[in-house]
Design an enzyme around this catalytic site. Structure first.
Site, PDB file in Angstrom:
ATOM      1  N   LYS A 185      43.392  54.284  40.034  1.00  0.00           N
ATOM      2  CA  LYS A 185      44.004  53.440  38.987  1.00  0.00           C
ATOM      3  C   LYS A 185      42.882  52.518  38.482  1.00  0.00           C
ATOM      4  O   LYS A 185      42.565  51.512  39.100  1.00  0.00           O
ATOM      5  CB  LYS A 185      45.149  52.621  39.600  1.00  0.00           C
ATOM      6  CG  LYS A 185      46.262  52.266  38.627  1.00  0.00           C
ATOM      7  CD  LYS A 185      45.821  51.408  37.469  1.00  0.00           C
ATOM      8  CE  LYS A 185      45.672  49.953  37.851  1.00  0.00           C
ATOM      9  NZ  LYS A 185      45.006  49.164  36.794  1.00  0.00           N
ATOM     10  N   CYS A 295      30.522  40.011  40.864  1.00  0.00           N
ATOM     11  CA  CYS A 295      30.962  39.368  42.103  1.00  0.00           C
ATOM     12  C   CYS A 295      29.775  38.817  42.883  1.00  0.00           C
ATOM     13  O   CYS A 295      29.897  37.820  43.589  1.00  0.00           O
ATOM     14  CB  CYS A 295      31.733  40.367  42.949  1.00  0.00           C
ATOM     15  SG  CYS A 295      30.788  41.867  43.253  1.00  0.00           S
ATOM     16  N   GLU A 393      36.107  30.887  41.495  1.00  0.00           N
ATOM     17  CA  GLU A 393      35.276  31.898  40.827  1.00  0.00           C
ATOM     18  C   GLU A 393      35.524  31.817  39.322  1.00  0.00           C
ATOM     19  O   GLU A 393      36.626  32.114  38.855  1.00  0.00           O
ATOM     20  CB  GLU A 393      35.652  33.285  41.361  1.00  0.00           C
ATOM     21  CG  GLU A 393      34.693  34.355  40.920  1.00  0.00           C
ATOM     22  CD  GLU A 393      35.108  35.747  41.386  1.00  0.00           C
ATOM     23  OE1 GLU A 393      36.306  36.062  41.372  1.00  0.00           O
ATOM     24  OE2 GLU A 393      34.204  36.527  41.747  1.00  0.00           O
TER      25      GLU A 393
HETATM   26  P1  NAD Z   1      41.954  42.132  39.377  1.00  0.00           P
HETATM   27  O1  NAD Z   1      42.245  41.869  40.798  1.00  0.00           O
HETATM   28  O2  NAD Z   1      42.693  41.389  38.341  1.00  0.00           O
HETATM   29  O3  NAD Z   1      42.199  43.670  39.023  1.00  0.00           O
HETATM   30  C1  NAD Z   1      41.537  44.696  39.717  1.00  0.00           C
HETATM   31  C2  NAD Z   1      42.398  45.934  39.705  1.00  0.00           C
HETATM   32  O4  NAD Z   1      43.586  45.679  40.448  1.00  0.00           O
HETATM   33  C3  NAD Z   1      42.855  46.373  38.327  1.00  0.00           C
HETATM   34  O5  NAD Z   1      42.827  47.776  38.266  1.00  0.00           O
HETATM   35  C4  NAD Z   1      44.286  45.857  38.260  1.00  0.00           C
HETATM   36  O6  NAD Z   1      45.113  46.567  37.380  1.00  0.00           O
HETATM   37  C5  NAD Z   1      44.718  46.039  39.692  1.00  0.00           C
HETATM   38  N1  NAD Z   1      45.833  45.183  40.126  1.00  0.00           N
HETATM   39  C6  NAD Z   1      46.113  43.922  39.721  1.00  0.00           C
HETATM   40  N2  NAD Z   1      47.201  43.466  40.383  1.00  0.00           N
HETATM   41  C7  NAD Z   1      47.620  44.456  41.205  1.00  0.00           C
HETATM   42  C8  NAD Z   1      48.686  44.586  42.131  1.00  0.00           C
HETATM   43  N3  NAD Z   1      49.554  43.592  42.369  1.00  0.00           N
HETATM   44  N4  NAD Z   1      48.818  45.746  42.801  1.00  0.00           N
HETATM   45  C9  NAD Z   1      47.943  46.753  42.606  1.00  0.00           C
HETATM   46  N5  NAD Z   1      46.913  46.694  41.722  1.00  0.00           N
HETATM   47  C10 NAD Z   1      46.744  45.556  41.040  1.00  0.00           C
HETATM   48  O7  NAD Z   1      40.384  41.956  39.220  1.00  0.00           O
HETATM   49  P2  NAD Z   1      39.523  42.058  37.886  1.00  0.00           P
HETATM   50  O8  NAD Z   1      39.802  40.857  37.068  1.00  0.00           O
HETATM   51  O9  NAD Z   1      39.689  43.416  37.298  1.00  0.00           O
HETATM   52  O10 NAD Z   1      38.028  42.010  38.456  1.00  0.00           O
HETATM   53  C11 NAD Z   1      37.320  40.831  38.661  1.00  0.00           C
HETATM   54  C12 NAD Z   1      37.360  40.456  40.126  1.00  0.00           C
HETATM   55  O11 NAD Z   1      36.823  41.505  40.914  1.00  0.00           O
HETATM   56  C13 NAD Z   1      36.522  39.236  40.443  1.00  0.00           C
HETATM   57  O12 NAD Z   1      37.222  38.427  41.341  1.00  0.00           O
HETATM   58  C14 NAD Z   1      35.292  39.835  41.130  1.00  0.00           C
HETATM   59  O13 NAD Z   1      34.594  38.977  41.990  1.00  0.00           O
HETATM   60  C15 NAD Z   1      35.902  40.972  41.854  1.00  0.00           C
HETATM   61  N6  NAD Z   1      34.875  41.962  42.188  1.00  0.00           N
HETATM   62  C16 NAD Z   1      34.482  42.073  43.504  1.00  0.00           C
HETATM   63  C17 NAD Z   1      33.484  42.965  43.838  1.00  0.00           C
HETATM   64  C18 NAD Z   1      33.028  43.124  45.261  1.00  0.00           C
HETATM   65  O14 NAD Z   1      32.360  44.114  45.550  1.00  0.00           O
HETATM   66  N7  NAD Z   1      33.347  42.216  46.173  1.00  0.00           N
HETATM   67  C19 NAD Z   1      32.889  43.746  42.848  1.00  0.00           C
HETATM   68  C20 NAD Z   1      33.315  43.596  41.529  1.00  0.00           C
HETATM   69  C21 NAD Z   1      34.332  42.705  41.206  1.00  0.00           C
END
Ligand code: NAD
Length: 491
Positions: A185, A295, A393
């Site tokens: 997804k 991140c 963040e």
């Molecule tokens: P997000 O958590 O909003 O979304 C990520 C994914 O999760 C999307 O596909 C979204 O549709 C899905 N999602 C959202 N709510 C959900 C739920 N309740 N159940 C299942 N799926 C759900 O994150 P984002 O805004 O897309 O990405 C940015 C974040 O990702 C930042 O916090 C960043 O630090 C983090 N990030 C972490 C790493 C790492 O390796 N630690 C790498 C890249 C990004």
């Protein structure tokens, strides 16, 4: 269903990929995908529902139970992985343009960074998995135990928008290598390169049902349905910490194996004896690459007071020179933020920075660049470590700089956040570097560098930054289950 934005003439249709075929969702509904640099709609995406997840999981389960994929040898699977990597590279420019159009990131970053790295994720895991060694324990001349690794079955992968193909392939490659089948997804903001990847999977001859994509949203949508599905054995998730919590709760009823790569608030510590000619430009890259939406960003800069004024002045001079503009131009160093909503969230932090501290440069919406989500990169001083600006963040182009007087204070500042993903330390004193590496609570510490990676090493965060590790054998072990087989011999 739609997000705001003017509809363009020819829209790309981005469908799900289920059981080897592109197809619309059972609801027939679509949502718009918007170019963050123009505010214009450039694609219509099938809106995934729980029903689509059911169909994708059923296809993945059939492919796992009845199809050839888990029964191929590791070498045969790895050959397919190599082919997938090569096919991505053949279409590198097309992938890079798609990624920059969807995510607003500079084309140079997509073409030289995200896309080749995505191809390399397949090549790396093809090579690495082939050398994976299972364990044998010989207890006595008549008794031996072998620990084998078996695939899990259907693996759910949920990925973010900041490095869309790069982070999806980082999960897909090891999951496939170990013989699993997948339902991905992708983030709702960046569906495009996942769609292109599905074309590549067809070209590479991956059997139907081994790799499936359901496009759509998270909470209440396709993402949540995947986390609740009883036939999904694991969820590998990269995204926000709060989403990780929600997924953990949703997945608990079916006891899935979980891997979480979550948010970060990386510390970058510059001691007075550091090589400033290297540390200063690297600090700027660490804070502003991908519009600060990484991140691993060095999003809090701590500088020893003896060199503080000098470092701040040079940082500001470099930041003011960053070229912000059209992500598809090769001259561009910083593109657009992912969405209007995200830009407004970043702007709310800029307001905190302006009221609690001192803005040295940037922090403005660049209206001259049109309807895109462009902000000028900003630098702040005089903020307190307790400020939300330094605790939460922001995930945008805003760098706070704080001075420190001692090694202890620097380490205390670095640790003064709920996150623990990564940190950089700059100094020439090897003992100090060693002490700092031991005391900073983060999953990855960079000494006199930033973003250096060897894909065999464990990647992941401590504290609120994650659970589990990815990379090399850590990924292969997550995407498999250990089984012990014990032998008794009559000798
Ligand atoms: P997000 O958590 O909003 O979304 C990520 C994914 O999760 C999307 O596909 C979204 O549709 C899905 N999602 C959202 N709510 C959900 C739920 N309740 N159940 C299942 N799926 C759900 O994150 P984002 O805004 O897309 O990405 C940015 C974040 O990702 C930042 O916090 C960043 O630090 C983090 N990030 C972490 C790493 C790492 O390796 N630690 C790498 C890249 C990004």
């Amino acid at each position: 269903m739609s997000r705001s934005g003017a509809v363009a003439n020819s829209l790309k249709s981005i469908e799900h990929f289920i059981d080897g075929k592109f197809q619309g969702g059972s609801s027939k509904e679509t949502f718009e995908t918007i170019n963050p640099a123009t505010g214009k709609v450039h694609g219509l995406v099938s809106l995934g529902t729980a029903d689509d997840i059911d169909r994708a999981v059923a296809a993945a389960r059939r492919a796992f139970e009845k199809g050839p994929w888990p029964r191929l040898s590791m070498r045969e699977r790895c050959d397919v992985l190599r082919k997938i990597g090569a096919l991505i590279l053949e279409r590198r420019e097309e992938f890079a343009i798609a990624e920059s159009t969807d995510a607003g990131k500079p084309i140079n970053e997509s073409f030289d960074g995200d896309i080749p790295r995505s191809a390399f994720n397949f090549q790396f895991f093809a090579d690495f998995a082939a050398t994976y060694v299972e364990e044998t324990f010989t207890s006595s001349a008549s008794e031996r135990h072998i620990a084998v690794r078996e695939p899990l079955g259907v693996c759910g992968l949920i990925t973010p928008w900041n490095l869309p193909l790069y982070l999806a392939t980082w999960k897909i490659a090891p999951a496939l290598a170990m013989g699993n089948t997948i339902v991905l997804k992708p983030a709702e903001w960046t569906p495009y390169t996942a769609y292109l990847l599905a074309e590549v999977m067809q070209q590479a001859g991956l059997p139907p049902g081994v790799f499936n994509i359901v496009q759509g949203f998270g909470a209440g949508g396709a993402g949540e349905a995947l986390t609740r599905h009883s036939d999904v054995r694991s969820i590998s998730f990269t995204g926000e910490t709060s989403t990780g919590r929600a997924i953990m709760q949703a997945a608990s009823a079916t006891l899935k194996k979980l891997s979480f790569e979550l948010g970060g608030k990386g510390a970058n510590i510059i001691f007075a004896d550091a090589d400033l000619d290297d540390a200063i430009p690297t600090a700027v890259r660490a804070a502003f690459r991908n519009q600060g939406q990484i991140c691993l960003a060095g999003s809090r800069l701590f500088v020893e007071r003896k060199v503080y004024d000098q470092v701040v002045e040079k940082i500001v001079a470099l930041v003011q020179r960053i070229k912000v503009g059209d992500p598809l131009s090769k001259e561009t160093e910083m593109g657009a933020l992912i969405s209007r909503e995200h830009m407004e969230k970043v702007q709310s932090y800029l307001a905190i920075g302006k009221s609690e501290g001192k803005l040295l440069c940037g922090g403005e919406r660049l209206n001259e660049l049109g309807d895109g989500n462009f902000l000028s990169p900003s630098v702040f001083t005089d903020l307190k470590i307790q400020s939300r600006f330094l605790q939460e963040e922001i995930f945008g182009p805003a760098l706070p700089i704080l001075p420190f007087d001692s090694e202890e204070e620097a380490i205390e500042l670095a640790n003064a956040t709920p996150y623990g993903l990564s940190a950089s330390v700059w100094s020439k004193d090897i003992d100090r570097l060693e002490r700092a590496s031991a005391k900073i609570r983060a999953g990855m510490i960079w000494i006199n560098t930033w973003f250096a990676r060897d894909l065999r090493t464990p990647f992941g965060g401590q504290k609120s930054s994650g659970m589990g590790r990815e990379g090399g054998r850590y990924s292969l072990e997550f995407f498999s289950e250990a089984k012990t087989i014990s032998y008794k011999y009559k000798i």
